[in-house]
Write a protein that holds these residues in place. Sequence first.
Motif, PDB file in Angstrom:
ATOM      1  N   THR A 108       0.825  -1.201   0.000  1.00  0.00           N
ATOM      2  CA  THR A 108       0.000   0.000   0.000  1.00  0.00           C
ATOM      3  C   THR A 108       0.859   1.250   0.000  1.00  0.00           C
ATOM      4  N   MET A 109       0.281   2.349  -0.410  1.00  0.00           N
ATOM      5  CA  MET A 109       0.938   3.635  -0.191  1.00  0.00           C
ATOM      6  C   MET A 109       1.212   3.787   1.306  1.00  0.00           C
ATOM      7  N   SER A 110       2.340   4.381   1.635  1.00  0.00           N
ATOM      8  CA  SER A 110       2.746   4.621   3.025  1.00  0.00           C
ATOM      9  C   SER A 110       3.069   3.335   3.784  1.00  0.00           C
ATOM     10  N   SER A 111       3.436   2.287   3.033  1.00  0.00           N
ATOM     11  CA  SER A 111       3.853   1.047   3.693  1.00  0.00           C
ATOM     12  C   SER A 111       5.364   0.893   3.717  1.00  0.00           C
ATOM     13  N   GLY A 112       6.091   1.908   3.263  1.00  0.00           N
ATOM     14  CA  GLY A 112       7.547   1.847   3.266  1.00  0.00           C
ATOM     15  C   GLY A 112       8.151   1.424   1.950  1.00  0.00           C
ATOM     16  N   THR A 113       7.409   1.515   0.847  1.00  0.00           N
ATOM     17  CA  THR A 113       7.933   1.073  -0.446  1.00  0.00           C
ATOM     18  C   THR A 113       9.119   1.919  -0.898  1.00  0.00           C
ATOM     19  N   VAL A 132      -9.594   5.616  -4.826  1.00  0.00           N
ATOM     20  CA  VAL A 132     -10.007   4.422  -4.080  1.00  0.00           C
ATOM     21  C   VAL A 132     -11.295   3.849  -4.678  1.00  0.00           C
ATOM     22  N   GLN A 133     -12.253   4.701  -4.983  1.00  0.00           N
ATOM     23  CA  GLN A 133     -13.507   4.236  -5.573  1.00  0.00           C
ATOM     24  C   GLN A 133     -13.279   3.583  -6.938  1.00  0.00           C
ATOM     25  N   ALA A 134     -12.366   4.179  -7.735  1.00  0.00           N
ATOM     26  CA  ALA A 134     -12.103   3.638  -9.068  1.00  0.00           C
ATOM     27  C   ALA A 134     -11.374   2.298  -8.998  1.00  0.00           C
ATOM     28  N   MET A 135     -10.468   2.169  -8.043  1.00  0.00           N
ATOM     29  CA  MET A 135      -9.715   0.926  -7.894  1.00  0.00           C
ATOM     30  C   MET A 135     -10.582  -0.200  -7.352  1.00  0.00           C
ATOM     31  N   PHE A 136     -11.366   0.144  -6.357  1.00  0.00           N
ATOM     32  CA  PHE A 136     -12.156  -0.858  -5.649  1.00  0.00           C
ATOM     33  C   PHE A 136     -13.636  -0.473  -5.723  1.00  0.00           C
ATOM     34  N   TYR A 152      -9.341   2.111   2.098  1.00  0.00           N
ATOM     35  CA  TYR A 152      -8.268   1.861   1.132  1.00  0.00           C
ATOM     36  C   TYR A 152      -7.370   0.720   1.611  1.00  0.00           C
ATOM     37  N   THR A 153      -6.950   0.769   2.868  1.00  0.00           N
ATOM     38  CA  THR A 153      -6.053  -0.255   3.411  1.00  0.00           C
ATOM     39  C   THR A 153      -6.711  -1.621   3.412  1.00  0.00           C
ATOM     40  N   LEU A 154      -7.971  -1.689   3.853  1.00  0.00           N
ATOM     41  CA  LEU A 154      -8.683  -2.957   3.897  1.00  0.00           C
ATOM     42  C   LEU A 154      -8.893  -3.547   2.504  1.00  0.00           C
ATOM     43  N   GLU A 155      -9.285  -2.710   1.551  1.00  0.00           N
ATOM     44  CA  GLU A 155      -9.528  -3.192   0.196  1.00  0.00           C
ATOM     45  C   GLU A 155      -8.236  -3.677  -0.455  1.00  0.00           C
ATOM     46  N   TYR A 156      -7.160  -2.976  -0.220  1.00  0.00           N
ATOM     47  CA  TYR A 156      -5.864  -3.354  -0.811  1.00  0.00           C
ATOM     48  C   TYR A 156      -5.438  -4.730  -0.296  1.00  0.00           C
ATOM     49  N   TYR A 157      -5.449  -4.908   1.022  1.00  0.00           N
ATOM     50  CA  TYR A 157      -5.049  -6.182   1.608  1.00  0.00           C
ATOM     51  C   TYR A 157      -5.966  -7.307   1.150  1.00  0.00           C
ATOM     52  N   THR A 158      -7.267  -7.034   1.144  1.00  0.00           N
ATOM     53  CA  THR A 158      -8.229  -8.064   0.739  1.00  0.00           C
ATOM     54  C   THR A 158      -7.986  -8.513  -0.689  1.00  0.00           C
ATOM     55  N   SER A 159      -7.670  -7.574  -1.588  1.00  0.00           N
ATOM     56  CA  SER A 159      -7.409  -7.917  -2.986  1.00  0.00           C
ATOM     57  C   SER A 159      -6.196  -8.831  -3.115  1.00  0.00           C
ATOM     58  N   ILE A 160      -5.138  -8.536  -2.372  1.00  0.00           N
ATOM     59  CA  ILE A 160      -3.937  -9.371  -2.441  1.00  0.00           C
ATOM     60  C   ILE A 160      -4.201 -10.758  -1.854  1.00  0.00           C
ATOM     61  N   PHE A 161      -4.871 -10.803  -0.716  1.00  0.00           N
ATOM     62  CA  PHE A 161      -5.186 -12.100  -0.102  1.00  0.00           C
ATOM     63  C   PHE A 161      -6.024 -12.960  -1.044  1.00  0.00           C
ATOM     64  N   GLU A 162      -7.021 -12.356  -1.671  1.00  0.00           N
ATOM     65  CA  GLU A 162      -7.891 -13.109  -2.581  1.00  0.00           C
ATOM     66  C   GLU A 162      -7.127 -13.559  -3.825  1.00  0.00           C
ATOM     67  N   ALA A 163      -6.244 -12.691  -4.334  1.00  0.00           N
ATOM     68  CA  ALA A 163      -5.459 -13.052  -5.519  1.00  0.00           C
ATOM     69  C   ALA A 163      -4.541 -14.226  -5.237  1.00  0.00           C
ATOM     70  N   SER A 164      -3.950 -14.253  -4.044  1.00  0.00           N
ATOM     71  CA  SER A 164      -3.049 -15.355  -3.691  1.00  0.00           C
ATOM     72  C   SER A 164      -3.808 -16.672  -3.541  1.00  0.00           C
ATOM     73  N   MET A 165      -5.080 -16.603  -3.178  1.00  0.00           N
ATOM     74  CA  MET A 165      -5.884 -17.825  -3.070  1.00  0.00           C
ATOM     75  C   MET A 165      -6.348 -18.304  -4.445  1.00  0.00           C
ATOM     76  N   LYS A 166      -6.634 -17.365  -5.352  1.00  0.00           N
ATOM     77  CA  LYS A 166      -7.082 -17.735  -6.693  1.00  0.00           C
ATOM     78  C   LYS A 166      -5.936 -18.273  -7.532  1.00  0.00           C
ATOM     79  N   ASN A 167      -4.743 -17.730  -7.332  1.00  0.00           N
ATOM     80  CA  ASN A 167      -3.570 -18.156  -8.102  1.00  0.00           C
ATOM     81  C   ASN A 167      -2.408 -18.297  -7.129  1.00  0.00           C
ATOM     82  N   GLU A 168      -2.036 -19.524  -6.840  1.00  0.00           N
ATOM     83  CA  GLU A 168      -0.999 -19.772  -5.835  1.00  0.00           C
ATOM     84  C   GLU A 168       0.368 -19.241  -6.252  1.00  0.00           C
ATOM     85  N   HIS A 169       0.536 -18.956  -7.544  1.00  0.00           N
ATOM     86  CA  HIS A 169       1.808 -18.420  -8.030  1.00  0.00           C
ATOM     87  C   HIS A 169       1.815 -16.890  -8.106  1.00  0.00           C
ATOM     88  N   ALA A 170       0.692 -16.268  -7.791  1.00  0.00           N
ATOM     89  CA  ALA A 170       0.606 -14.805  -7.916  1.00  0.00           C
ATOM     90  C   ALA A 170       1.530 -14.108  -6.921  1.00  0.00           C
TER      91      ALA A 170
END
Length: 424
Positions: free
Chosen positions: A112-117, A274-278, A305-323
Motif C-alpha cells: 500500500t501507499m505509506s507502507s515503506g515502499t 479508491v472508488q475507481a480501484m475498488f 483503502y487499506t482494507l480493500e488493498y489487503y483483501t485484494s492481495i489475499f484473494e489473488a493469492s488464493m485464486k492463483n498460488e503463483h501470484a
Amino acid sequence: MLSKNAELRRRTSNGGRQRNYKAESKEHHQEREKRNAKSSLTTSTPNLPRKSQETLGQTLKSHPLILILPLVLLGYALYRSYYFLMLQRPDLLNLRHAVGLEEPRQLLIVGTMSSGTTQVAADLSSQLGLEVAHEASDTKWYFARDGTVSWFHVWRFLEPPMDRHTWVTSLKTLCGDYSKKMGYHPALFRSTSSCRDNGSWNTCWARECMAYLEREWGCALTSHTRGCETPFATTLFQMRHPLRTMESLIVKFCVSHNGDLENSSVFLPFWQIVQAMFPSANSWLSEDGEDHNRIPTCVEATAIYTLEYYTSIFEASMKNEHAIYAMYNVESTTPCEIAELAGFMDPSRLVYEPHGDRIRAICESRKDHPAKNLMVSTKHKVNKGYVSKLSVDSFRIGGSMRSPSDERLENSMKELITARAEHS
C-alpha cells in the motif's frame, strides 16, 4: 560702363551663392531630421544613459540566464546520454545487457501507499547494489532491470469490474486528471513515442494511461488470458501495520483541523482513486445503501483503502498460488531477507546470474553489513508528530459519521491486524 557691368555680375554671382547656400542648408536640415527620426526608432528614451539604450537583443545576450543556458542544455544532454548508454545501448561500453519491456526481471514488491515502499527500494539499491526502482518499471529510462517496488502495480491482482460501464468509468477517473500525490504516470511503466517525453499530463498521456490499465488490470490472475506485459520472476507482498499505514496516509491525504480527526476532510482525488480501484469501496459507508455517495471521513477513507488493498492481495493469492510468492512485515525484515525471498541467492530462481555470488557474499559472509540490519525510515518521513498513534478505538472518536461507531470497519481492521500476523 564696364564698372557697372562688373558690379552687376558681382551681385548676380552673390545672389546665386546665397540661393545655393539656402538650398544646401535646407538639405542639411532635412538630413538631420531623418537622422533624428531614425534614432528615435532605435530607442524611445534618447535622453537616458547609454546603458539604458540597449536593444532587446543586447539585453538578452548579456542576461545571466542566457549565459548559463548552454551549460544547462549540456548538462541535460549528458544526463540523457548517460541513461541512453547505460540502459539502452550498454553493449557499446561492454556493460550489463539491456532489458526490454517484455523481458523478465527478478522482483516485484507490492504494498500500500505509506507502507515503506520508497525506503525498501532505496535500501535494496544502495545497500545491495540492485537496480530496483520505486514505482517505475520502464527499463529504458529507469534503473529497474532487477525489479520494482510499487503500490500501483496492485492492478495486476485486481479483478476487473464485471460491468463494462463501471470499468470505463473507473478508467476515466484514474486517467482523466493526473495527480502527483498519487505517484503514478504511464511513462513510469513503459516508454512510448506517441506522447511528449516531458511527462506533463495531456490527452495523449490520458489515452496511454487508459490503454495501460486496460491491458494490465487483473493480468496476474489465472482468468487473464494474455498475462502481464512485464514479467517478474518473483512477487512479494510488503505489509506494514495497518494503523501505522493509516497514520501516514492521513498526513498525506487529509486536511486536518488542529489534529481533530473527527472534523478532518479527506483529499477528494484520493477517495476518487479508491472508488475507481475498488468498486466495492462505497459499500463500507452504509449497509443499507442509503449513504453510498457521501464523502467519508478521513479515518474511514484511509481504512477502506487499506482494507480493500489487503483483501485484494489475499484473494489473488488464493485464486492463483503463483501470484504472490511470499508476504513479509516490513518492520521485522532486513534487506538481505527480502533478497533471499526474492530469489537473488538461489541459482535456480535467479534471472541475472552475476548477482548471485555478490549478494550471497554480502548477506552470508559480512556480519556487519547494514543490509543485515532492520531498515530505519529515512525516506518520506511525513508523519512527524502530526497524527498520534491510532488504535481500533479511533473509529469511534473520528472514524464514523454515524452513531455510535462504525463497528464494521472497526471489526474488519481487527481481523486484518490478525491476518497480517498469520500471513507473514
